[in-house]
Design an enzyme around this catalytic site. Structure first.
Site, short mmCIF file in Angstrom:
data_model
loop_
_atom_site.label_atom_id
_atom_site.label_comp_id
_atom_site.label_asym_id
_atom_site.label_seq_id
_atom_site.Cartn_x
_atom_site.Cartn_y
_atom_site.Cartn_z
N LYS A 142 58.18 25.92 36.15
CA LYS A 142 58.92 25.25 37.22
C LYS A 142 58.38 25.80 38.53
O LYS A 142 58.61 26.96 38.86
CB LYS A 142 60.42 25.49 37.10
CG LYS A 142 61.22 24.79 38.18
CD LYS A 142 62.66 25.25 38.21
CE LYS A 142 63.35 24.69 39.45
NZ LYS A 142 64.68 25.30 39.67
N GLY A 156 71.62 21.73 43.79
CA GLY A 156 72.69 21.14 44.59
C GLY A 156 73.84 20.55 43.81
O GLY A 156 74.83 20.13 44.40
#
Length: 252
Positions: free
Chosen positions: A91, A180
């Site tokens: 990632k 988020g």
């Protein structure tokens, strides 16, 4: 399908900030996640014990380059992670702004180009910007991970129009909403938009009951995905009665 790997769970779970290692393991199990993210920095601090702990989950590891701000830092961290964790998955995070944790698109694309050329399977943490997405695909990425909102903010999907546009533009590219997400309903909303998975951490780790929250997220993501597949009704500007008006009683 992510780099040739077919996953039955659409939830990817982070492993930081949990109250205890046992709670982390129980949360992973409750969530049903098959992919968990891990930081090389935490592995180094734990001296290998953390990796041994994660092995008990039997999940696929997705190491990250969290905390990197330059191409050099990200590439070096990715190379080390491949050696330590034995996976080509990475990632890729290259942070450009400390307060918002917004990715640096220029450094991100360059780092992705280097890592893809070295055989990495790159999961780039990016924004919903279509041009950046195109450049990442040109660099060799086969997955895009746009943010929903700044990391750890819990604000959900701040730019619905942008995310819808990204899904429509990259029809055949696996898309994962990353960062988020603060509530199961927000994760379900991402799946209802047609995204392929959701990656989250803080919303579970910092919950009053992380295990219960992990289970809730797993169910919400499954529900959102099933709703998308079933076909959501179109929104209307005006009301449309679901009950026919024929056969109503005539009152004197």
């Amino acid at each position: 399908m992510f780099y040739g790997v077919d996953l039955t769970s659409r939830l990817m779970l982070g492993t930081a900030q949990y109250p205890s290692p046992q709670v982390l393991l129980e949360a992973i199990e409750a969530s049903g996640a098959q992919v968990i993210t891990v930081s090389l920095r935490r592995e180094g601090a734990a001296g290998g014990a953390f990796r041994a702990l994660l092995a008990k989950s039997r999940c696929r590891l997705l190491p990250n380059t969290a905390g990197c701000h330059t191409v050099r830092e990200a590439v070096t961290t990715a190379r080390m992670a491949r050696e330590v964790f034995g996976t080509s998955w990475i990632k890729l995070e290259v942070i450009g702004h400390a307060d918002t944790q917004q990715p640096d698109p220029f450094a991100l694309v360059e780092a992705a180009r280097v890592l893809c050329a070295e055989g990495f399977d790159v999961f780039p943490y990016t924004t919903e910007d279509l041009i950046v997405g195109e450049k990442l695909l040109e660099a060799g990425c086969k997955v895009l991970m746009p943010w929903g909102a700044p990391i750890g903010s819990g604000q959900g999907l701040r730019n619905l129009a942008g995310l819808r546009s990204m899904r429509a533009h990259f029809r055949d590219v696996p898309l994962v909403v990353d960062a988020g997400i603060g509530a199961p309903s927000q994760a379900a909303q991402a799946m209802e938009l047609g995204f392929d998975a959701v990656l989250l951490n803080t919303a579970v780790a910092k919950a009053v009951d992380p295990v219960g929250m992990a289970r809730a997220f797993g169910r919400a993501i499954q529900a959102g995905q099933e709703g998308f597949v079933a076909g959501l009704m179109p929104e209307r500007d005006m009301a449309s009665a679901s009950t026919p008006v024929f056969g109503l009683a005539e009152l004197a």
